[in-house]
Design a protein around this motif. Structure first.
Motif, short mmCIF file in Angstrom:
data_model
loop_
_atom_site.label_atom_id
_atom_site.label_comp_id
_atom_site.label_asym_id
_atom_site.label_seq_id
_atom_site.Cartn_x
_atom_site.Cartn_y
_atom_site.Cartn_z
N GLU A 15 0.86 -0.72 -0.26
CA GLU A 15 0.11 -0.13 0.36
C GLU A 15 0.47 1.24 0.13
OE1 GLU A 15 -2.40 -0.13 3.29
OE2 GLU A 15 -3.68 -1.91 2.38
N CYS A 16 0.03 1.96 -0.19
CA CYS A 16 0.96 3.99 -0.38
C CYS A 16 0.89 4.42 0.91
CB CYS A 16 0.20 5.20 -1.20
SG CYS A 16 0.92 6.01 -1.94
N SER A 17 3.10 4.53 1.24
CA SER A 17 3.02 4.27 2.36
C SER A 17 4.84 5.37 1.87
CB SER A 17 3.16 3.75 3.60
OG SER A 17 4.63 3.14 2.80
N LEU A 18 5.21 6.31 2.89
CA LEU A 18 6.55 6.62 2.96
C LEU A 18 7.33 6.15 2.34
CD1 LEU A 18 5.97 9.53 5.77
CD2 LEU A 18 5.60 9.95 3.38
N ASP A 19 7.54 5.03 3.16
CA ASP A 19 8.52 3.80 2.26
C ASP A 19 8.22 3.31 0.65
OD1 ASP A 19 9.58 3.55 4.84
OD2 ASP A 19 8.58 2.36 5.46
N CYS A 20 7.23 3.45 0.22
CA CYS A 20 6.51 2.91 -0.56
C CYS A 20 5.51 4.20 -1.49
CB CYS A 20 5.57 2.15 -0.75
SG CYS A 20 4.64 1.47 -2.57
N ASN A 51 -3.43 6.10 -12.71
CA ASN A 51 -3.83 6.42 -11.14
C ASN A 51 -2.97 6.43 -9.96
OD1 ASN A 51 -6.28 6.62 -12.61
ND2 ASN A 51 -6.58 4.49 -11.98
N LEU A 52 -2.49 7.82 -9.79
CA LEU A 52 -1.20 7.39 -9.02
C LEU A 52 -1.57 7.52 -7.60
CD1 LEU A 52 1.52 9.67 -10.77
CD2 LEU A 52 1.29 7.22 -11.11
N ASP A 53 -1.02 7.24 -6.49
CA ASP A 53 -1.36 7.42 -4.78
C ASP A 53 -0.03 8.26 -4.82
OD1 ASP A 53 -4.07 7.17 -4.50
OD2 ASP A 53 -3.61 5.03 -4.74
N ILE A 54 0.26 9.49 -4.40
CA ILE A 54 1.65 9.33 -3.79
C ILE A 54 1.46 9.86 -2.40
CG2 ILE A 54 3.28 11.85 -4.03
CD1 ILE A 54 2.55 11.84 -7.25
N ALA A 55 2.78 9.43 -1.75
CA ALA A 55 2.45 9.65 -0.15
C ALA A 55 3.90 10.99 -0.53
CB ALA A 55 3.58 8.24 0.67
N TYR A 56 4.02 11.64 0.88
CA TYR A 56 4.87 12.38 0.52
C TYR A 56 4.76 12.80 2.32
CZ TYR A 56 1.61 16.72 -0.36
OH TYR A 56 -0.06 17.28 0.21
N VAL A 57 5.55 13.83 2.08
CA VAL A 57 6.19 14.72 3.50
C VAL A 57 5.65 15.89 3.85
CG1 VAL A 57 8.17 15.50 5.40
CG2 VAL A 57 8.35 12.52 4.94
N ASP A 58 4.52 16.33 4.39
CA ASP A 58 4.71 17.73 4.70
C ASP A 58 5.96 18.57 5.57
OD1 ASP A 58 3.58 20.58 5.52
OD2 ASP A 58 1.44 19.72 5.95
N LYS A 59 6.68 19.15 4.64
CA LYS A 59 7.66 19.24 5.61
C LYS A 59 7.34 20.53 6.16
CE LYS A 59 11.00 18.77 1.19
NZ LYS A 59 11.52 18.59 0.48
N GLN A 60 6.16 20.98 6.07
CA GLN A 60 7.15 22.37 7.94
C GLN A 60 6.22 22.07 9.15
OE1 GLN A 60 4.30 25.69 6.56
NE2 GLN A 60 4.36 26.47 8.04
N THR A 61 4.91 20.49 8.48
CA THR A 61 5.06 19.86 9.73
C THR A 61 6.06 19.14 10.71
OG1 THR A 61 2.84 19.98 8.37
CG2 THR A 61 2.78 18.67 10.70
#
Length: 767
Positions: A556-561, A589-599
């Motif tokens: 599943e989509c995650s920061l590791d995937c 169809n793209l599911d993208i996991a990313y980091v909210d850098k400010q938070t």
């Protein structure tokens, strides 16, 4: 002196870098493929060194052949200008400069043309606390030099070009073209490394307990001087636990289209049918074209243009404008394109999503005659979408039924050699499948291709794989009955992928469309297949393959995937009849996991100040070393040396630097000494419990000049006036810029001098 009369002992080369070695009163200058070492007191050129450490013998030979002594040269630079122009020395040195400059220019041109090792050019220069000099080269090599210009060691920890070097305490930081940073000790041993930016690390500086790095895109980031270390381990595990606070997801659709246009221009109706958006959720459109332009003359001209960095053609521009007009009504903007010969790839993005797209880069690989002609090959575009690297590669491989092995070789060549203008990070994502990993890493563990370093990659184009072991009549019979699943059993591409010989680790969506090749132009429907004497067997030459971040289909989509893709549409456009190929398209169809850098940064700051273990470790690391100085009032007699002892009485490492102070400017600190004072060593490290002896001595000035070329004021009988100066011992730790200064007062008395002091003479000037 350098510009006076046009005479200079240094060859006429580009001076890219300058560095002052204050402790030895020397200056380093770096040119294209050489270093020069100067005496900062006399302005004399001491040595010219090539990047491989060899002394430039041209300088020594010409110096030994110079029939004019030092006095003649001195007179030259103090004579009236009209006399200098007629001076034989000026003519000799100008002639010498012209010859050496021409030789260096030829060497540079030869290097750039492939006849020399251009990769050795010097890109960065720095001095470490132990007095050693460090250079970084375009081939990723780091070299360590002593203060006399002798090359001691060379280190190769990375393959990308070095862009910056910085030294503080007992560590060396090297910044690279791909945005990565590596950390070394003073012996050149690799301590660690990480990806700091998505573009080249151009500059570094320290402040407080941090080292700050500036990237090519203007971004600045700070890193703890103790990294990598125990604080990083604590912060990493703590941030992983807090991941739900800053983890974000984005969903978007990407339309990918490919068409071998056979040097034709499409009608408006064909473009509208092909690129009609199936859903308003499509945010990115990628188009790959083959055979935009062909012909021997065009291909030869294209190959020549590629060598000097030029691209494009009138047909290519027409296609870009036509596609842009088709998408303009949907609020799309073109953000990147690349053309090589007949291959063209271009990307459009919706205006409101443009802010999330960045670091767009392009590359091209020729697979035609001699791997130099672009009639076959690939063009690629790589970008970051929500800080995730995604790459699209448009390919055109070898034609003809029997050329299966050649097509496999074309793919392998493209995959292994495609290099983008900005090198990739060189770190393979953890999401690459095992089959891909076998392809990417050789048995010797060599660095993997750049195309492997992406969270998602899409290959599209005319791969030219045909149907095998089937006759024209049998194939046409199955096509007319729309029995495409039967035909797929004879598909060369599927057979080669199953055997692991091509497109390893990639997958293809299920399709129901008929073979896309070969058709009679301007003939609609299945009746348009080739009916000429050649009776070419229909084939699915045009394909779209991909790999996302998943190791297995269940991930599943995650920061590791971070990128998970599925296909909602994979079809051809049978309405387009402008070419002998049918265009194809696919919607991802793209599911993208990313980091909210400010938070995440806010959480990081909170943890740095509230985590007791981190606070305690920071206090230990920033502990200031205590140093005792045995003598702060030094009287020098004649040229007899005197010693100052620096003792480290604490359990932490101390760094010291002896710096000067300018006369009449007591509040200003300079990193230089009076011309008459010699200090050795002027920089260094004091281990816990260790004592370092610093020697101070009066320098022999009889043959020296000061900075403006005037002789020193020498008293009758060779005696000099009494001199006085104040220098400082600057003490710092290795993890903080906090410093303490200890004053050392120095006087020199010449036993033969009985005259009263008249203050500072010319020998007391600072530079």
């Amino acid at each position: 002196m350098v510009s006076d009369g046009g005479a200079c002992p240094l060859p006429a080369v580009d001076v890219k870098l300058l560095l002052s070695d204050n402790s030895r009163s020397k200056v380093w200058s770096a040119g294209y493929l050489s270093l020069a070492l100067w005496d900062s007191c006399t302005k004399e050129l001491l040595k010219v060194i090539s990047v491989d450490g060899q002394v430039d013998t041209r300088f020594d030979i010409l110096s030994s052949q110079d029939p004019f002594g030092y006095e003649t040269k001195q007179n030259l630079f103090s004579a009236p200008r009209k006399d200098k122009a007629r001076s034989p020395v000026g003519f000799f040195q100008r002639s010498r400069n012209a010859l050496m400059g021409a030789a260096d220019a030829v060497r540079r041109v030869a290097a750039k043309a492939g006849f020399g090792d251009d990769s050795q050019r010097i890109e960065a220069l720095a001095m470490s606390i132990d007095g050693m000099m460090w250079t970084g080269s375009a081939n990723g090599c780091l070299a360590r030099w002593d203060g006399n210009g002798n090359r001691l060691q060379e280190f190769q920890h990375h393959l990308c070009s070095v862009q910056s070097i910085f030294s503080f305490g007992t560590r060396i930081w090297a910044g690279y073209m791909d945005g990565s940073i590596q950390l070394l000790d003073l012996e050149g041993n690799l301590l660690g490394g990480w990806i700091a930016h998505s573009s080249p690390v151009l500059s570094m500086a320290v402040g407080g307990s941090y080292i700050f790095t500036m990237a090519g895109h203007g971004g600045v980031r700070g890193w703890n001087l103790s990294s990598p270390g125990p604080i990083d381990n604590i912060m990493r595990s703590t941030l992983i636990e807090a991941e739900p606070l800053y983890k974000q997801f984005e969903y978007m659709k990407v339309l990918v289209g490919s068409w071998n246009v056979g040097q034709e221009k499409a009608s408006y109706e064909s473009l509208r049918a092909w690129l009609k958006l199936p859903t308003p959720e499509v945010g990115l459109v990628v188009v790959g074209l083959q055979e935009v332009d062909m012909g021997a003359g065009f291909l030869a001209m294209s190959a020549a243009k590629e060598t000097v960095g030029l691209e494009g053609s009138p047909n290519g521009d027409w296609w870009l404008d036509a596609i842009g007009q088709q998408l303009k009504g949907y609020s799309f903007e073109r953000v990147g394109s690349r053309q090589m010969a007949g291959l063209l790839i271009c990307v459009w993005v919706r205006t409101h999503l443009k802010q999330f797209i960045g670091d767009i880069d392009n590359a091209a690989v020729a697979c035609g005659l001699g791997r130099a002609i672009g009639n076959k090959g690939a063009v690629g575009l790589r970008m970051r979408i929500h800080d995730r690297s995604i790459c699209f590669v448009n390919c055109h491989f070898a034609a003809h039924m029997e050329a299966v092995s050649r097509r496999n070789e074309d793919f392998d060549h493209v995959f292994r050699t495609m290099t983008f203008a900005t090198p990739s990070s060189g770190i393979m994502t953890t999401s690459v499948s095992s089959s891909t990993g076998q392809l990417l890493r050789g048995a010797n563990g060599s660095r993997m291709p750049e195309l492997s370093d992406t969270e998602m990659i899409v290959f599209l184009g005319d791969f030219n794989y045909r149907l095998y072991d089937i006759s024209y009549d049998d194939a046409m019979g199955l096509v007319s009955r729309r029995c495409f699943d039967w035909l797929k059993n004879n598909d060369q591409l599927r057979a080669e992928m199953r055997s692991g010989r091509v497109f390893q680790g990639l997958r293809e969506g299920d399709f129901k469309f008929p073979p896309t090749y070969k058709f009679e132009k301007h003939t609609a429907g299945l009746s348009g297949y080739d009916s000429s004497e050649k009776r070419r067997i229909p084939a699915w030459c045009d394909r779209i393959l991909y790999r996302d971040s998943r190791v297995s289909s269940g991930n599943e989509c995650s920061l590791d995937c971070p990128v998970v893709s599925s296909i909602s549409l994979y079809d051809s456009c049978m309405e387009a009849t402008d070419s002998d190929h049918k265009p194809i398209k696919s919607v991802f169809n793209l599911d993208i996991a990313y980091v909210d850098k400010q938070t995440m940064r806010q959480k990081y700051v909170e943890l740095m100040s509230s985590n007791n273990k981190v606070v305690h470790l920071l206090q230990e690391l920033e502990a200031f070393p205590g140093v005792n100085i045995n003598n702060s009032n030094i009287i020098l007699q004649d040229r007899n040396p005197s010693v100052v002892k620096l003792q480290n009485r604490t359990e932490v490492i101390a760094c010291f630097e002896i710096i000067g102070q300018a006369p009449n400017l007591s509040s200003t600190h300079f990193s230089a000494f009076p011309a008459w004072l010699k200090v050795s060593p002027a920089v260094g490290i004091i281990s816990p419990g260790q004592t370092v002896e610093v020697t101070l001595q009066h320098r022999d000035l009889h043959s020296q000049q000061n900075y403006n070329g005037t002789s020193l004021d020498i008293l009758p009988g060779g005696a000099t006036q009494q001199k006085a100066a104040t220098v400082f011992a600057k003490i710092t730790g290795v993890y903080s810029t906090v410093a303490k200064y200890y004053e050392i007062h120095v006087q020199h008395q010449n036993c033969r001098s009985t005259l009263p002091s008249r203050g500072y003479n010319l020998g007391d000037r600072f530079f």
